[in-house]
Write a protein that holds these residues in place. Sequence first.
Motif, PDB file in Angstrom:
ATOM      1  N   ALA A   1      36.344  56.122  52.899  1.00  0.00           N
ATOM      2  CA  ALA A   1      36.163  54.692  53.187  1.00  0.00           C
ATOM      3  C   ALA A   1      37.484  53.925  53.085  1.00  0.00           C
ATOM      4  O   ALA A   1      37.643  52.888  53.731  1.00  0.00           O
ATOM      5  N   SER A   2      38.424  54.433  52.301  1.00  0.00           N
ATOM      6  CA  SER A   2      39.710  53.729  52.134  1.00  0.00           C
ATOM      7  C   SER A   2      40.513  53.704  53.436  1.00  0.00           C
ATOM      8  O   SER A   2      41.451  52.919  53.571  1.00  0.00           O
ATOM      9  N   LYS A   3      40.143  54.531  54.393  1.00  0.00           N
ATOM     10  CA  LYS A   3      40.831  54.538  55.683  1.00  0.00           C
ATOM     11  C   LYS A   3      40.490  53.316  56.522  1.00  0.00           C
ATOM     12  O   LYS A   3      41.169  53.020  57.490  1.00  0.00           O
ATOM     13  N   PHE A   4      39.428  52.626  56.147  1.00  0.00           N
ATOM     14  CA  PHE A   4      39.003  51.433  56.866  1.00  0.00           C
ATOM     15  C   PHE A   4      39.533  50.206  56.132  1.00  0.00           C
ATOM     16  O   PHE A   4      39.158  49.948  54.992  1.00  0.00           O
ATOM     17  N   LYS A   5      40.396  49.470  56.782  1.00  0.00           N
ATOM     18  CA  LYS A   5      40.994  48.297  56.135  1.00  0.00           C
ATOM     19  C   LYS A   5      39.958  47.194  55.947  1.00  0.00           C
ATOM     20  O   LYS A   5      39.840  46.607  54.896  1.00  0.00           O
ATOM     21  N   LYS A   6      39.214  46.919  57.009  1.00  0.00           N
ATOM     22  CA  LYS A   6      38.165  45.903  56.925  1.00  0.00           C
ATOM     23  C   LYS A   6      36.835  46.618  56.740  1.00  0.00           C
ATOM     24  O   LYS A   6      36.581  47.649  57.350  1.00  0.00           O
ATOM     25  N   GLY A   7      36.007  46.078  55.917  1.00  0.00           N
ATOM     26  CA  GLY A   7      34.681  46.642  55.744  1.00  0.00           C
ATOM     27  C   GLY A   7      34.631  47.902  54.903  1.00  0.00           C
ATOM     28  O   GLY A   7      33.708  48.698  55.021  1.00  0.00           O
ATOM     29  N   GLN A   8      35.634  48.099  54.050  1.00  0.00           N
ATOM     30  CA  GLN A   8      35.698  49.299  53.230  1.00  0.00           C
ATOM     31  C   GLN A   8      34.455  49.452  52.345  1.00  0.00           C
ATOM     32  O   GLN A   8      33.890  50.534  52.243  1.00  0.00           O
ATOM     33  N   LEU A   9      34.002  48.358  51.747  1.00  0.00           N
ATOM     34  CA  LEU A   9      32.819  48.397  50.894  1.00  0.00           C
ATOM     35  C   LEU A   9      31.573  48.758  51.695  1.00  0.00           C
ATOM     36  O   LEU A   9      30.761  49.585  51.262  1.00  0.00           O
ATOM     37  N   VAL A  10      31.435  48.167  52.869  1.00  0.00           N
ATOM     38  CA  VAL A  10      30.265  48.443  53.706  1.00  0.00           C
ATOM     39  C   VAL A  10      30.258  49.906  54.133  1.00  0.00           C
ATOM     40  O   VAL A  10      29.201  50.557  54.104  1.00  0.00           O
ATOM     41  N   VAL A  11      31.405  50.440  54.508  1.00  0.00           N
ATOM     42  CA  VAL A  11      31.491  51.851  54.902  1.00  0.00           C
ATOM     43  C   VAL A  11      31.113  52.733  53.727  1.00  0.00           C
ATOM     44  O   VAL A  11      30.330  53.683  53.878  1.00  0.00           O
ATOM     45  N   TYR A  12      31.645  52.430  52.552  1.00  0.00           N
ATOM     46  CA  TYR A  12      31.332  53.220  51.358  1.00  0.00           C
ATOM     47  C   TYR A  12      29.831  53.188  51.057  1.00  0.00           C
ATOM     48  O   TYR A  12      29.205  54.231  50.869  1.00  0.00           O
ATOM     49  N   VAL A  13      29.256  52.008  51.010  1.00  0.00           N
ATOM     50  CA  VAL A  13      27.830  51.861  50.696  1.00  0.00           C
ATOM     51  C   VAL A  13      26.973  52.540  51.759  1.00  0.00           C
ATOM     52  O   VAL A  13      25.991  53.221  51.431  1.00  0.00           O
ATOM     53  N   PHE A  14      27.341  52.384  53.023  1.00  0.00           N
ATOM     54  CA  PHE A  14      26.568  52.998  54.105  1.00  0.00           C
ATOM     55  C   PHE A  14      26.558  54.523  53.977  1.00  0.00           C
ATOM     56  O   PHE A  14      25.500  55.160  54.020  1.00  0.00           O
ATOM     57  N   ILE A  15      27.726  55.125  53.808  1.00  0.00           N
ATOM     58  CA  ILE A  15      27.815  56.585  53.746  1.00  0.00           C
ATOM     59  C   ILE A  15      27.148  57.120  52.481  1.00  0.00           C
ATOM     60  O   ILE A  15      26.406  58.108  52.535  1.00  0.00           O
ATOM     61  N   ALA A  16      27.395  56.465  51.348  1.00  0.00           N
ATOM     62  CA  ALA A  16      26.768  56.914  50.096  1.00  0.00           C
ATOM     63  C   ALA A  16      25.244  56.829  50.205  1.00  0.00           C
ATOM     64  O   ALA A  16      24.532  57.758  49.807  1.00  0.00           O
ATOM     65  N   SER A  17      24.749  55.731  50.738  1.00  0.00           N
ATOM     66  CA  SER A  17      23.302  55.552  50.900  1.00  0.00           C
ATOM     67  C   SER A  17      22.730  56.568  51.883  1.00  0.00           C
ATOM     68  O   SER A  17      21.649  57.121  51.657  1.00  0.00           O
ATOM     69  N   LEU A  18      23.440  56.815  52.958  1.00  0.00           N
ATOM     70  CA  LEU A  18      22.991  57.761  53.972  1.00  0.00           C
ATOM     71  C   LEU A  18      22.846  59.170  53.396  1.00  0.00           C
ATOM     72  O   LEU A  18      21.786  59.803  53.519  1.00  0.00           O
TER      73      LEU A  18
END
Length: 150
Positions: free
Chosen positions: A70-87
């Motif tokens: 998720a750190s590779k995404f500058k914007k929306g890092q938290l959303v990417v992390y939460v989405f992938i973890a939840s998925l």
Amino acid sequence: MGIHPKYRQLTFVSMMSLIMTFIMSGIMTYVLEGGFLPHFVSAWMRDWGIAFVIAFGLNLFLPSRIRKFASKFKKGQLVVYVFIASLIMTLILSFVLTAVSMHGFIPNFTTYWAGAWRVAFSIVFLLNFFLPQLVGKLVARMVAKTPKLT
């Protein structure tokens, strides 16, 4: 006397796993069992036990890997992390809990699993935004203040 600071992360993971799986397994049991049937509580506790063991293991090893991605995404890092973890969490847990509730792989298993996963993902995705902060504050209160050596 509180928890030793070196056990802070383990305490956090344990509490997150307990709370998250309690809520998720309860709702999934309701969905998969078809409501509040006479055996609902025993089925829920069975599902919660199974879900906790799986979630605890996943919560120990997945977050650092997901955070790195998720750190590779500058914007929306938290959303990417939460989405992938939840998925990942809900795909695995809903699969196992559906198999347990259905007593194996029955015809239309995928339909039941997909329905359970949709519900589980919706819940866990939302919980993953605010539950870590609440659990973090609770764990911080539980950690013992270690005296400084002079």
